[in-house]
Scaffold this active site. Structure first.
Site, PDB file in Angstrom:
ATOM      1  N   GLU A  71      54.994  37.542  -8.371  1.00  0.00           N
ATOM      2  CA  GLU A  71      53.710  37.246  -9.021  1.00  0.00           C
ATOM      3  C   GLU A  71      53.866  36.386 -10.277  1.00  0.00           C
ATOM      4  O   GLU A  71      53.496  36.820 -11.391  1.00  0.00           O
ATOM      5  CB  GLU A  71      52.979  38.543  -9.372  1.00  0.00           C
ATOM      6  CG  GLU A  71      52.761  39.466  -8.197  1.00  0.00           C
ATOM      7  CD  GLU A  71      51.836  40.646  -8.516  1.00  0.00           C
ATOM      8  OE1 GLU A  71      51.545  40.890  -9.690  1.00  0.00           O
ATOM      9  OE2 GLU A  71      51.398  41.314  -7.560  1.00  0.00           O
TER      10      GLU A  71
ATOM     11  N   GLU B 295      53.614  43.589  -1.066  1.00  0.00           N
ATOM     12  CA  GLU B 295      53.004  44.715  -1.789  1.00  0.00           C
ATOM     13  C   GLU B 295      51.585  44.900  -1.295  1.00  0.00           C
ATOM     14  O   GLU B 295      50.869  43.920  -1.038  1.00  0.00           O
ATOM     15  CB  GLU B 295      52.903  44.467  -3.315  1.00  0.00           C
ATOM     16  CG  GLU B 295      54.163  44.630  -4.083  1.00  0.00           C
ATOM     17  CD  GLU B 295      53.978  44.408  -5.594  1.00  0.00           C
ATOM     18  OE1 GLU B 295      52.905  44.739  -6.146  1.00  0.00           O
ATOM     19  OE2 GLU B 295      54.925  43.889  -6.204  1.00  0.00           O
TER      20      GLU B 295
HETATM   21  C1  BGP Z   1      51.644  44.314  -8.961  1.00  0.00           C
HETATM   22  C2  BGP Z   1      53.005  44.256  -9.605  1.00  0.00           C
HETATM   23  C3  BGP Z   1      53.708  45.554  -9.690  1.00  0.00           C
HETATM   24  C4  BGP Z   1      52.842  46.792  -9.808  1.00  0.00           C
HETATM   25  C5  BGP Z   1      51.546  46.707  -9.004  1.00  0.00           C
HETATM   26  C6  BGP Z   1      50.525  47.756  -9.322  1.00  0.00           C
HETATM   27  O1  BGP Z   1      50.829  43.343  -9.524  1.00  0.00           O
HETATM   28  O2  BGP Z   1      53.867  43.388  -8.908  1.00  0.00           O
HETATM   29  O3  BGP Z   1      54.680  45.442 -10.688  1.00  0.00           O
HETATM   30  O4  BGP Z   1      52.765  47.247 -11.072  1.00  0.00           O
HETATM   31  O5  BGP Z   1      50.928  45.466  -9.166  1.00  0.00           O
HETATM   32  O6  BGP Z   1      49.710  47.376 -10.377  1.00  0.00           O
HETATM   33  P1  BGP Z   1      49.559  48.184 -11.710  1.00  0.00           P
HETATM   34  O7  BGP Z   1      50.915  48.654 -12.060  1.00  0.00           O
HETATM   35  O8  BGP Z   1      49.053  47.219 -12.713  1.00  0.00           O
HETATM   36  O9  BGP Z   1      48.609  49.280 -11.421  1.00  0.00           O
END
Ligand code: BGP
Length: 465
Positions: free
Chosen positions: A167, A366
């Site tokens: 990302e 993801e």
């Molecule tokens: C994505 C990232 C992760 C993770 C996930 C969940 O954007 O790659 O690192 O954190 O989101 O989001 P958050 O942790 O902000 O709830």
């Protein structure tokens, strides 16, 4: 009932990152990164004041964790190598304890039939480099390429799936536009430069990899499909295209096609924000495109035409001077994270990649659902009954299956995440894992109901729908 079968050899597993799982321990030799630094300075910015030192203890428990991955059906797993663990000052000496740790972790995964997918950069700039400007400084590009080469040399004999960034738009948004990552600047010109240097660094790492290694290298992008409020309103459609150019195609196009999209270039020129670059840099981006695309998908972006263009601040331009967010009525929400759940988005992304990006091999890197207060779902046996997560996964997989049936070149599905982990400023507020982590008991792990579901899903290579 039909059984939805996925292609043979489909990758089933989860994703995580070094900074969110490893933790910091006395004598581990890890250097400081922006998260360690920011937490020391402003702990109140982190949910319940929990910082990156208290991640899920993977540095200590990795062997047990690999067994839990096996028990939850992993045939593949993604994490990242923490730059500041391997090279504490960002450039220079390598930390031998980090080499031992990553070597043993990788070996343990492989010995248990789990393919390691390794990412190089997950929001974790070493502080020594941030002090000199981080991604705003071209020296960081050289330092990153050196870090990437070091990783390939040390681990490339066993790791065959590499990613340059996770990302890359997030450090741009968080650090230089919307104030949710260090260094908390709001400066679009800087944001554009950071995005360019991240992309250049990625292409140079791809180049270095292809010169000496025989696996696959790609990039992981969070693709948020931009949907106009009204598809028949040209102003809404245009606004959605601009949002798509800023937040999706800004990396998707150079990574896969080797070129920035013409509409984005025109916008950046109009804003007088063309980043510092040489014609050789553009040639490097052109010639070093990726082999494999990782797609993170959580939520769509709903967009409408700007209602009040006069509200723009000419001294401080922002991407959203060109569009407004559209708060669609009756959308399905994950109330804990505040993100819309729109399962068909995963299908739309796959079809876009199929039709507009040469159907490059890709996988879902993801997708997941963070929920607060999961303890309330613990049953008499101490297991969290997270049926909502099972539905969430199935609802997305149904659309993914349809896209694959229609020719999408999707090789796998990784859930975010394996075990509950530290989510940046949200720390442990929302839990995403197939496995619960109890922070009050030194990170004790317990497989959730979804973990058993995932095992069956992977064993059967599909599910009964
Ligand atoms: C994505 C990232 C992760 C993770 C996930 C969940 O954007 O790659 O690192 O954190 O989101 O989001 P958050 O942790 O902000 O709830």
């Amino acid at each position: 009932m039909t059984f939805l079968t996925f292609p043979k050899g489909f990758f089933w597993g989860t994703a995580s990152s070094g900074p969110q799982t490893e933790g910091r321990f006395e004598g581990d030799g890890k250097g400081e990164n922006i998260w360690d630094y920011w937490y020391d300075k402003e702990p109140e910015k982190f949910f319940n004041h929990i910082g990156p030192d208290k991640a899920s203890y993977n540095y200590q428990y990795y062997k047990e964790d690999v067994q839990l991955m096996k028990a939850t059906g992993h045939n593949s797993f993604r994490t990242s190598i923490q730059w500041s663990r391997l090279i504490p000052e960002g450039v220079g000496a390598v930390n031998p304890k980090a080499v031992d740790f990553y070597n043993s972790f990788i070996d343990e995964l492989i010995a248990n039939g789990i393919e390691p997918f390794i990412n190089l950069y997950h929001f974790d700039m070493p502080m020594a480099l941030q002090e000199k400007g981080g991604w705003l400084n071209r020296e960081t590009v050289d330092a990153y390429v050196n870090f990437a080469k070091t990783c390939f040399e040390l681990f490339g004999d066993r790791v065959k799936y590499w990613f340059t960034h996770n990302e890359p738009i997030v450090p741009v948004e968080g650090g230089y536009l919307y104030n949710f990552h260090y260094p908390n600047e709001v400066n679009m010109k800087h944001a554009v430069q950071v995005a360019f240097y991240e992309m250049l660094a990625s292409s140079l790492a791809v180049k270095a990899y292809h010169e000496n290694q025989d696996g696959k290298i790609g990039i992981i992008l969070n693709l948020t499909p931009s949907y106009p409020r009204d598809e028949n309103n040209p102003e809404d459609v245009k606004a959605a295209q601009i949002a798509d150019a800023f937040f999706n195609r800004s990396f998707l196009d150079p990574a896969i096609k080797g070129e920035y999209p013409a509409d984005l270039i025109a916008l950046i020129k109009e804003l007088d924000m063309v980043p510092e670059h040489t014609s050789k840099d553009l040639q490097t981006i052109k010639e070093n495109t990726i082999d494999l695309l990782g797609v993170n998908y959580y939520q769509p972006r709903r967009v409408k035409a700007k209602e009040n263009p006069a509200g723009k601040d000419p001294q401080n331009p922002m991407p959203d001077d060109f569009f407004d967010y559209y708060d669609m009525p009756n959308k399905k929400m994950n109330p804990y994270r505040g993100w819309e759940i729109y399962e068909k988005g995963i299908y739309d992304i796959m079809i876009n990649v199929r039709d507009n990006y040469g159907n490059i091999p890709c996988y879902i890197s993801e997708n997941g659902m963070g929920v607060e207060g999961e303890e309330r779902y613990i049953n008499a046996n101490g297991q969290i009954e997270d049926d909502y997560r099972i539905y969430f996964i199935k609802d997305h997989l149904r659309y993914l299956h349809q896209a694959i049936n229609e020719g999408a070149n999707c090789l796998g599905y990784h859930l975010w995440t394996c075990m509950d982990n530290w989510s940046w400023c949200n720390a442990y507020k929302n839990r995403y894992g197939l496995i619960a982590v109890d922070l009050d008991q030194q990170g004790k792990r317990t497989i959730k109901k979804s973990g058993y579901f995932f095992k069956e899903l992977s064993d059967k290579n599909g599910f009964e729908d």
